[in-house]
Design a protein around this motif. Structure first.
Motif, mmCIF file in Angstrom:
data_model
loop_
_atom_site.group_PDB
_atom_site.id
_atom_site.type_symbol
_atom_site.label_atom_id
_atom_site.label_comp_id
_atom_site.label_asym_id
_atom_site.label_seq_id
_atom_site.Cartn_x
_atom_site.Cartn_y
_atom_site.Cartn_z
ATOM 1 N N VAL A 1 0.859 -1.172 0.000
ATOM 2 C CA VAL A 1 0.000 0.000 0.000
ATOM 3 C C VAL A 1 0.900 1.228 0.000
ATOM 4 N N LEU A 2 1.213 1.723 -1.169
ATOM 5 C CA LEU A 2 2.075 2.892 -1.313
ATOM 6 C C LEU A 2 1.281 3.963 -2.045
ATOM 7 N N ASN A 3 1.055 5.084 -1.394
ATOM 8 C CA ASN A 3 0.165 6.107 -1.931
ATOM 9 C C ASN A 3 0.926 7.330 -2.412
ATOM 10 N N ARG A 4 0.400 7.937 -3.470
ATOM 11 C CA ARG A 4 0.930 9.207 -3.966
ATOM 12 C C ARG A 4 0.128 10.345 -3.353
ATOM 13 N N ASN A 5 0.817 11.417 -3.013
ATOM 14 C CA ASN A 5 0.166 12.593 -2.444
ATOM 15 C C ASN A 5 0.484 13.774 -3.355
ATOM 16 N N SER A 6 -0.420 14.039 -4.300
ATOM 17 C CA SER A 6 -0.153 15.040 -5.335
ATOM 18 C C SER A 6 -0.015 16.441 -4.763
ATOM 19 N N GLU A 7 -0.883 16.799 -3.811
ATOM 20 C CA GLU A 7 -0.824 18.148 -3.237
ATOM 21 C C GLU A 7 0.481 18.360 -2.468
ATOM 22 N N ARG A 8 0.886 17.359 -1.726
ATOM 23 C CA ARG A 8 2.164 17.445 -1.003
ATOM 24 C C ARG A 8 3.322 17.559 -1.992
ATOM 25 N N THR A 9 3.267 16.769 -3.062
ATOM 26 C CA THR A 9 4.334 16.780 -4.056
ATOM 27 C C THR A 9 4.453 18.142 -4.727
ATOM 28 N N LYS A 10 3.326 18.798 -4.977
ATOM 29 C CA LYS A 10 3.362 20.145 -5.561
ATOM 30 C C LYS A 10 4.057 21.127 -4.625
ATOM 31 N N LYS A 11 3.822 20.983 -3.324
ATOM 32 C CA LYS A 11 4.486 21.845 -2.344
ATOM 33 C C LYS A 11 5.986 21.553 -2.299
ATOM 34 N N VAL A 12 6.337 20.281 -2.400
ATOM 35 C CA VAL A 12 7.749 19.899 -2.427
ATOM 36 C C VAL A 12 8.433 20.513 -3.652
ATOM 37 N N ILE A 13 7.776 20.449 -4.805
ATOM 38 C CA ILE A 13 8.337 21.015 -6.036
ATOM 39 C C ILE A 13 8.612 22.501 -5.863
ATOM 40 N N GLN A 14 7.655 23.223 -5.316
ATOM 41 C CA GLN A 14 7.811 24.667 -5.131
ATOM 42 C C GLN A 14 8.999 24.973 -4.229
ATOM 43 N N ARG A 15 9.092 24.274 -3.097
ATOM 44 C CA ARG A 15 10.196 24.500 -2.161
ATOM 45 C C ARG A 15 11.525 24.052 -2.766
ATOM 46 N N LEU A 16 11.526 22.925 -3.432
ATOM 47 C CA LEU A 16 12.737 22.358 -4.025
ATOM 48 C C LEU A 16 13.355 23.311 -5.038
ATOM 49 N N LEU A 17 12.546 23.807 -5.961
ATOM 50 C CA LEU A 17 13.059 24.696 -7.006
ATOM 51 C C LEU A 17 13.480 26.042 -6.428
ATOM 52 N N GLN A 18 12.741 26.500 -5.420
ATOM 53 C CA GLN A 18 13.072 27.779 -4.780
ATOM 54 C C GLN A 18 14.481 27.747 -4.199
ATOM 55 N N TRP A 19 14.814 26.681 -3.470
ATOM 56 C CA TRP A 19 16.106 26.619 -2.805
ATOM 57 C C TRP A 19 17.224 26.122 -3.707
ATOM 58 N N TYR A 20 16.873 25.316 -4.697
ATOM 59 C CA TYR A 20 17.889 24.857 -5.632
ATOM 60 C C TYR A 20 18.487 26.032 -6.401
ATOM 61 N N LYS A 21 17.646 26.990 -6.747
ATOM 62 C CA LYS A 21 18.111 28.168 -7.487
ATOM 63 C C LYS A 21 19.091 29.002 -6.669
ATOM 64 N N LYS A 22 19.002 28.920 -5.337
ATOM 65 C CA LYS A 22 19.870 29.730 -4.476
ATOM 66 C C LYS A 22 21.249 29.113 -4.292
ATOM 67 N N ARG A 23 21.384 27.804 -4.601
ATOM 68 C CA ARG A 23 22.682 27.127 -4.554
ATOM 69 C C ARG A 23 23.361 27.277 -3.188
ATOM 70 N N THR A 24 22.600 27.067 -2.123
ATOM 71 C CA THR A 24 23.158 27.132 -0.774
ATOM 72 C C THR A 24 22.909 25.808 -0.056
ATOM 73 N N GLY A 25 23.653 25.582 1.047
ATOM 74 C CA GLY A 25 23.458 24.380 1.843
ATOM 75 C C GLY A 25 23.703 23.121 1.024
ATOM 76 N N GLU B 1 19.390 21.776 8.935
ATOM 77 C CA GLU B 1 19.720 22.773 7.922
ATOM 78 C C GLU B 1 19.018 22.552 6.583
ATOM 79 N N CYS B 2 18.410 21.393 6.408
ATOM 80 C CA CYS B 2 17.752 21.084 5.142
ATOM 81 C C CYS B 2 16.481 21.905 4.977
ATOM 82 N N LYS B 3 16.336 22.541 3.822
ATOM 83 C CA LYS B 3 15.188 23.405 3.566
ATOM 84 C C LYS B 3 13.914 22.613 3.271
ATOM 85 N N LEU B 4 14.032 21.294 3.158
ATOM 86 C CA LEU B 4 12.854 20.457 2.979
ATOM 87 C C LEU B 4 12.607 19.569 4.197
ATOM 88 N N ALA B 5 13.208 19.943 5.328
ATOM 89 C CA ALA B 5 13.125 19.111 6.526
ATOM 90 C C ALA B 5 11.695 18.908 7.003
#
Length: 304
Positions: free
Chosen positions: A2-26, A269-273
């Motif tokens: 039983v492994l479920n996908r969470n689309s709304e959570r994944t969209k939030k992860v994408i937004q945070r991921l791209l935001q911090w990846y562009k900053k090239r920190t940590g 220190e992880c921005k997706l913690a």
């Protein structure tokens, strides 16, 4: 299972991921992927650059990407072994010559198998597209999805591994992404090409809770579930799966892969913690590309 996908959570992860990846920190301060560094003397976006990427990525399976691309650069920079990146010269040399020169800097890890892949890909481009992958792109009107489907459904035997006909099929998506990002090929329909998945992108999918629950099965099956999670979340958005390959790879390579006994040394220190399932002591997983993979994850009660 039983492994479920969470689309709304994944969209939030994408937004945070791209935001911090562009900053090239940590964690993302290591953002340069190994294939982004071309050899000395190779002009970016040139034919030589296209062939360096195309033939190099053909061997990007079951090995360290850093080691592969380091060996590829050394092989190119040595004028005595540079010939291996030319389909015309590969056609003129013997298989024994190719085996020997791919071994000098350990560009081939599986000596005979890798040389066969390299030679087959080289000669197929020479025979079908005058030795230039860009002629293939032109044939399909630079439509990334058409190229992807043609490689998988028509050219599998001519382009082993590169065509995505074996394993998780990551190399084909990876090649298209590299052609766009590094060689600056202006493709259409990039948003319809699936993300190249490897152990790092799968791990990051799990730790961020984009797929959650219990699973016991093959890594290939798990890869398909992870790939679909990102595809679904990107639908009708400005992001597309190939946008996420690099940031997810970095998140896992320099962060999530350090998790030990359910503890991540970078949690503070992880921005997706606040997405990380390791904050729940009930979560545990063991990833392997060669044996069954076991996952049991749950969201922390006080997190997103």
């Amino acid at each position: 299972m039983v492994l479920n996908r969470n689309s709304e959570r994944t969209k939030k992860v994408i937004q945070r991921l791209l935001q911090w990846y562009k900053k090239r920190t940590g964690i993302f301060s290591h953002a340069a992927l190994p294939e982004t560094i071309q050899p000395k003397g190779v002009v970016r976006e040139s034919y030589e650059h296209v062939m360096f990427i195309t033939l190099g990525v053909s061997l990007d399976y079951q090995r360290s990407a850093n080691d592969l691309w380091d060996a590829a650069r050394k092989t190119w920079e040595d004028k005595n072994t540079r010939w291996v990146f030319s389909p015309n010269l590969v056609a003129q040399k013997t298989m024994e010559d190719l085996v020997k020169d791919l071994q000098i800097y350990r560009l081939s890890k599986k000596m005979n198998k890798d040389a066969k892949i390299w030679r087959t890909v080289s000669l197929s481009f020479l025979e079908l597209f005058d030795g230039d992958p860009r002629n293939m792109f032109k044939k399909f009107d630079f439509d990334a999805l058409e190229i992807f489907n043609a490689m998988k459904n028509t050219y599998g035997k001519q382009f082993p591994y590169l065509a995505g006909s074996t394993g998780t099929g990551k190399i084909l998506s990876l090649w298209i992404r590299m052609m766009h990002d590094e060689a600056k090929i202006d493709f259409k329909n990039l948003n319809k090409v699936p993300m190249p998945m490897d152990i790092h992108t799968v791990r990051a999918t799990i730790t961020t809770g984009c797929i959650v629950g219990d699973f016991n099965g093959s890594f290939s099956e798990l890869t398909g579930l992870a790939k679909n999670a990102w595809f679904d979340a990107c639908e009708n958005s400005s992001s597309y799966p190939l946008d996420l390959d690099e940031p997810l790879w970095n998140l896992s390579r320099y962060g999530c892969s350090k998790i030990s006994n359910g503890k991540c040394p970078y949690i503070d220190e992880c921005k997706l913690a606040d997405f990380c399932v390791t904050a729940n002591p009930q979560s545990n997983f063991s990833l392997s590309q060669n044996t069954n993979t076991s996952i049991s994850t749950a969201y922390p009660s006080d997190k997103i």
